[in-house]
Design an enzyme around this catalytic site. Structure first.
Site, PDB file in Angstrom:
ATOM      1  N   ALA A  62       0.858  -1.177   0.000  1.00  0.00           N
ATOM      2  CA  ALA A  62       0.000   0.000   0.000  1.00  0.00           C
ATOM      3  C   ALA A  62       0.897   1.231   0.000  1.00  0.00           C
ATOM      4  O   ALA A  62       2.067   1.166   0.389  1.00  0.00           O
ATOM      5  CB  ALA A  62      -0.893  -0.023   1.235  1.00  0.00           C
TER       6      ALA A  62
ATOM      7  N   GLY B 218       0.742  -5.047   1.139  1.00  0.00           N
ATOM      8  CA  GLY B 218      -0.513  -5.131   0.385  1.00  0.00           C
ATOM      9  C   GLY B 218      -0.327  -5.793  -0.975  1.00  0.00           C
ATOM     10  O   GLY B 218      -1.270  -6.378  -1.517  1.00  0.00           O
TER      11      GLY B 218
ATOM     12  N   GLU C 195      -0.489  -9.371  -0.256  1.00  0.00           N
ATOM     13  CA  GLU C 195      -1.891  -9.663   0.093  1.00  0.00           C
ATOM     14  C   GLU C 195      -2.772  -9.662  -1.153  1.00  0.00           C
ATOM     15  O   GLU C 195      -3.677 -10.485  -1.289  1.00  0.00           O
ATOM     16  CB  GLU C 195      -2.403  -8.645   1.119  1.00  0.00           C
ATOM     17  CG  GLU C 195      -1.725  -8.835   2.479  1.00  0.00           C
ATOM     18  CD  GLU C 195      -1.954  -7.677   3.448  1.00  0.00           C
ATOM     19  OE1 GLU C 195      -1.852  -6.511   3.019  1.00  0.00           O
ATOM     20  OE2 GLU C 195      -2.244  -7.935   4.622  1.00  0.00           O
TER      21      GLU C 195
ATOM     22  N   GLU D 158       5.327  -4.869   6.918  1.00  0.00           N
ATOM     23  CA  GLU D 158       4.655  -3.781   7.647  1.00  0.00           C
ATOM     24  C   GLU D 158       5.254  -3.555   9.024  1.00  0.00           C
ATOM     25  O   GLU D 158       5.274  -2.437   9.543  1.00  0.00           O
ATOM     26  CB  GLU D 158       3.150  -4.093   7.798  1.00  0.00           C
ATOM     27  CG  GLU D 158       2.355  -4.052   6.506  1.00  0.00           C
ATOM     28  CD  GLU D 158       2.304  -5.398   5.786  1.00  0.00           C
ATOM     29  OE1 GLU D 158       3.168  -6.270   6.058  1.00  0.00           O
ATOM     30  OE2 GLU D 158       1.392  -5.579   4.958  1.00  0.00           O
TER      31      GLU D 158
HETATM   32  N1  DAK Z   1       4.546   3.218  -0.838  1.00  0.00           N
HETATM   33  C1  DAK Z   1       4.903   4.381  -1.417  1.00  0.00           C
HETATM   34  N2  DAK Z   1       6.017   4.528  -2.164  1.00  0.00           N
HETATM   35  C2  DAK Z   1       6.799   3.461  -2.322  1.00  0.00           C
HETATM   36  C3  DAK Z   1       6.502   2.206  -1.727  1.00  0.00           C
HETATM   37  C4  DAK Z   1       5.289   2.100  -0.940  1.00  0.00           C
HETATM   38  N3  DAK Z   1       4.870   0.951  -0.370  1.00  0.00           N
HETATM   39  N4  DAK Z   1       7.469   1.315  -2.045  1.00  0.00           N
HETATM   40  C5  DAK Z   1       8.343   2.001  -2.822  1.00  0.00           C
HETATM   41  N5  DAK Z   1       7.943   3.284  -2.988  1.00  0.00           N
HETATM   42  C6  DAK Z   1       8.592   4.340  -3.752  1.00  0.00           C
HETATM   43  C7  DAK Z   1       9.857   4.841  -3.015  1.00  0.00           C
HETATM   44  O1  DAK Z   1       9.494   5.790  -2.038  1.00  0.00           O
HETATM   45  C8  DAK Z   1      10.621   5.449  -4.165  1.00  0.00           C
HETATM   46  O2  DAK Z   1      10.066   6.696  -4.494  1.00  0.00           O
HETATM   47  P1  DAK Z   1      11.009   7.999  -4.703  1.00  0.00           P
HETATM   48  O3  DAK Z   1      11.841   8.097  -3.496  1.00  0.00           O
HETATM   49  O4  DAK Z   1      11.814   7.651  -5.931  1.00  0.00           O
HETATM   50  O5  DAK Z   1      10.035   9.123  -4.914  1.00  0.00           O
HETATM   51  C9  DAK Z   1      10.314   4.508  -5.320  1.00  0.00           C
HETATM   52  O6  DAK Z   1       9.093   3.841  -4.980  1.00  0.00           O
HETATM   53  C10 DAK Z   1      11.401   3.448  -5.523  1.00  0.00           C
HETATM   54  O7  DAK Z   1      11.604   2.778  -4.289  1.00  0.00           O
HETATM   55  P2  DAK Z   1      13.051   2.576  -3.624  1.00  0.00           P
HETATM   56  O8  DAK Z   1      13.973   3.706  -4.012  1.00  0.00           O
HETATM   57  O9  DAK Z   1      12.862   2.338  -2.171  1.00  0.00           O
HETATM   58  O10 DAK Z   1      13.520   1.252  -4.355  1.00  0.00           O
HETATM   59  P3  DAK Z   1      14.513   0.138  -3.823  1.00  0.00           P
HETATM   60  O11 DAK Z   1      14.724  -0.780  -4.993  1.00  0.00           O
HETATM   61  O12 DAK Z   1      15.709   0.756  -3.150  1.00  0.00           O
HETATM   62  O13 DAK Z   1      13.708  -0.658  -2.682  1.00  0.00           O
HETATM   63  C11 DAK Z   1      11.765  -1.792  -1.754  1.00  0.00           C
HETATM   64  C12 DAK Z   1      12.571  -1.413  -3.028  1.00  0.00           C
HETATM   65  C13 DAK Z   1      10.464  -2.441  -2.251  1.00  0.00           C
HETATM   66  C14 DAK Z   1      12.548  -2.803  -0.923  1.00  0.00           C
HETATM   67  C15 DAK Z   1      11.483  -0.525  -0.907  1.00  0.00           C
HETATM   68  O14 DAK Z   1      10.920   0.473  -1.766  1.00  0.00           O
HETATM   69  C16 DAK Z   1      10.529  -0.759   0.200  1.00  0.00           C
HETATM   70  O15 DAK Z   1      10.881  -1.286   1.240  1.00  0.00           O
HETATM   71  N6  DAK Z   1       9.250  -0.335   0.017  1.00  0.00           N
HETATM   72  C17 DAK Z   1       8.241  -0.418   1.063  1.00  0.00           C
HETATM   73  C18 DAK Z   1       7.752  -1.839   1.256  1.00  0.00           C
HETATM   74  C19 DAK Z   1       6.723  -1.926   2.347  1.00  0.00           C
HETATM   75  O16 DAK Z   1       6.984  -1.599   3.514  1.00  0.00           O
HETATM   76  N7  DAK Z   1       5.534  -2.329   1.994  1.00  0.00           N
HETATM   77  C20 DAK Z   1       4.394  -2.450   2.948  1.00  0.00           C
HETATM   78  C21 DAK Z   1       3.608  -1.170   2.991  1.00  0.00           C
HETATM   79  S1  DAK Z   1       2.244  -1.232   4.151  1.00  0.00           S
HETATM   80  C22 DAK Z   1      -5.387  -2.576   4.019  1.00  0.00           C
HETATM   81  C23 DAK Z   1      -4.929  -2.843   2.770  1.00  0.00           C
HETATM   82  C24 DAK Z   1      -3.574  -2.904   2.514  1.00  0.00           C
HETATM   83  C25 DAK Z   1      -2.667  -2.671   3.514  1.00  0.00           C
HETATM   84  C26 DAK Z   1      -3.130  -2.425   4.777  1.00  0.00           C
HETATM   85  C27 DAK Z   1      -4.490  -2.370   5.051  1.00  0.00           C
HETATM   86  N8  DAK Z   1      -6.785  -2.515   4.321  1.00  0.00           N
HETATM   87  C28 DAK Z   1      -7.738  -2.983   3.316  1.00  0.00           C
HETATM   88  C29 DAK Z   1      -7.231  -2.068   5.593  1.00  0.00           C
HETATM   89  C30 DAK Z   1      -1.258  -2.726   3.195  1.00  0.00           C
HETATM   90  C31 DAK Z   1      -0.281  -2.129   3.890  1.00  0.00           C
HETATM   91  C32 DAK Z   1       1.076  -2.098   3.310  1.00  0.00           C
HETATM   92  O17 DAK Z   1       1.311  -2.645   2.266  1.00  0.00           O
END
Ligand code: DAK
Length: 257
Positions: free
Chosen positions: A65, A108, A111, A131
Site C-alpha cells: 500500500a 498489500g 496480500e 509492515e
Molecule cells: N509506498 C509508497 N512509495 C513506495 C513504496 C510504498 N509501499 N514502495 C516504494 N515506494 C517508492 C519509493 O518511495 C521510491 O520513491 P522515490 O523516493 O523515488 O520518490 C520509489 O518507490 C522506488 O523505491 P526505492 O527507491 O525504495 O527502491 P529500492 O529498490 O531501493 O527498494 C523496496 C525497493 C520495495 C525494498 C522498498 O521500496 C521498500 O521497502 N518499500 C516499502 C515496502 C513496504 O513496507 N511495503 C508495505 C507497505 S504497508 C489494508 C490494505 C492494505 C494494507 C493495509 C491495510 N486494508 C484494506 C485495511 C497494506 C499495507 C502495506 O502494504
C-alpha cells in the site's frame, strides 16, 4: 483508468489487468485499488471473459500500500476510507483470477497476490509482509491468508520480522503455483489461463466457490457445500455437453449455460 491498464480481451476469454505505477513500484494507492475494484466488477459481468490475469509487469508486482498516502492518517481516517470494501471486491469476483508476479510482492502487494486464486511467479519474485518494519502490521489478509497458505511457523517469521522470501522459498512453502523465467511469465500464465478458459464457465464458477469456501467452513460444512454445487452443475447445458462429448469422443464446446 490512471494507474492500471485493462484489456478485457487480451485474448479470447482472457482479460489482463496490469498495474501501471512503475515509478512508485506499483504502490497501491487508494485510486489504484478503486480502479482494480471497478475493473474486476466489469470483467466479472462480461460474458466474454472467463479468466482474469492480474500482473505488475516484469519488474515489480507491487511494493505494498502507498506508505506516503497512509503516513499521516488517523485510525478514524483509515476506518472511514474503508479500504476493506475495495479489497472485498477482489474476493467477491466469481471468475478465476491469476496473479502473475515478478519482482517485489510486499505488504498489500503480497496480500493482493494472495487474494487471487493462483500465483504464477518469475524467478525474481520476492514475497514479504514488511509492515512490522514501519510500525504496523498486515491489514488486508497477511496474517490470515499467508498463515493458511504456508503454515504458522513461516507466517509468524515473515510477519514478525518483515523478511522477504524468494520465489523458490514461496514455491516450497506452497504459496505459489510455479516459477518461470521472467520473460516467459505472461506466456506461461496465459497457458494456465487457457486451460481454465476452455472448461465450462458454470462449473469453473461453482468449483472456485467451493475451493474458496474450504477456508471458511468445517470439513463437514464444506463437503455439503461442495456436493450442492456438484449437483447444480447438472442443471447446466455444459454438463450435458461435456459428458456427451466424452461419450462421443470429441472436444466439448462449453457455452457457460
Ligand atoms: N509506498 C509508497 N512509495 C513506495 C513504496 C510504498 N509501499 N514502495 C516504494 N515506494 C517508492 C519509493 O518511495 C521510491 O520513491 P522515490 O523516493 O523515488 O520518490 C520509489 O518507490 C522506488 O523505491 P526505492 O527507491 O525504495 O527502491 P529500492 O529498490 O531501493 O527498494 C523496496 C525497493 C520495495 C525494498 C522498498 O521500496 C521498500 O521497502 N518499500 C516499502 C515496502 C513496504 O513496507 N511495503 C508495505 C507497505 S504497508 C489494508 C490494505 C492494505 C494494507 C493495509 C491495510 N486494508 C484494506 C485495511 C497494506 C499495507 C502495506 O502494504
Amino acid at each position: 483508468m490512471e494507474f492500471i491498464k485493462v484489456n478485457p480481451q487480451h485474448e479470447k476469454h482472457i482479460a489482463l489487468i496490469e498495474l501501471n505505477r512503475p515509478k512508485e513500484l506499483n504502490a497501491l494507492n487508494r485510486q489504484l485499488m478503486l480502479e482494480i475494484r471497478d475493473a474486476l466488477r466489469e470483467l466479472d459481468e462480461d460474458d466474454n471473459v472467463r479468466v482474469v490475469i492480474l500482473t505488475g509487469g516484469q519488474k515489480v508486482f507491487a511494493a505494498g500500500a502507498d506508505i506516503k498516502q497512509m503516513a499521516d492518517a488517523t485510525a478514524i481516517d483509515m476506518l472511514n476510507i474503508d479500504q476493506f470494501s475495495t479489497w472485498d471486491q477482489i474476493k467477491k469476483t466469481r471468475k478465476p483470477i491469476i496473479a502473475a508476479v515478478s519482482g517485489f510482492a510486499l505488504g498489500g502487494g503480497c496480500e493482493l497476490a494472495m487474494t487471487c486464486d493462483m500465483i504464477m511467479a518469475s524467478e525474481t519474485a520476492r514475497f514479504g509482509q514488511p509492515e512490522i518494519k514501519i510500525g504496523t502490521m498486515p491489514g488486508a489478509g497477511g496474517t490470515q491468508r499467508l498463515t493458511r497458505a504456508v503454515g504458522k511457523a513461516m507466517a509468524m517469521e515473515l510477519v514478525l520480522t518483515g523478511k522477504f522470501i524468494s520465489a523458490q522459498e514461496a514455491l516450497d512453502a506452497g504459496l505459489i503455483n510455479r516459477i518461470v523465467p521472467v520473460e516467459l511469465l505472461l506466456d506461461e500464465t496465459l497457458k494456465l489461463a487457457r486451460e481454465i478458459a476452455k472448461q465450462s464457465p458454470v462449473a469453473i464458477k461453482l468449483a472456485k466457490e467451493s475451493v474458496s469456501n474450504a477456508f471458511n467452513s468445517t470439513l463437514d460444512e464444506g463437503l455439503i457445500f461442495e456436493r450442492k454445487n456438484f449437483y447444480l452443475t447438472f442443471a447446466s447445458q455444459d454438463q450435458k455437453e461435456g459428458m456427451a462429448a466424452f461419450v462421443e469422443k470429441r472436444t466439448p464446446e462449453f457455452k457457460g449455460k
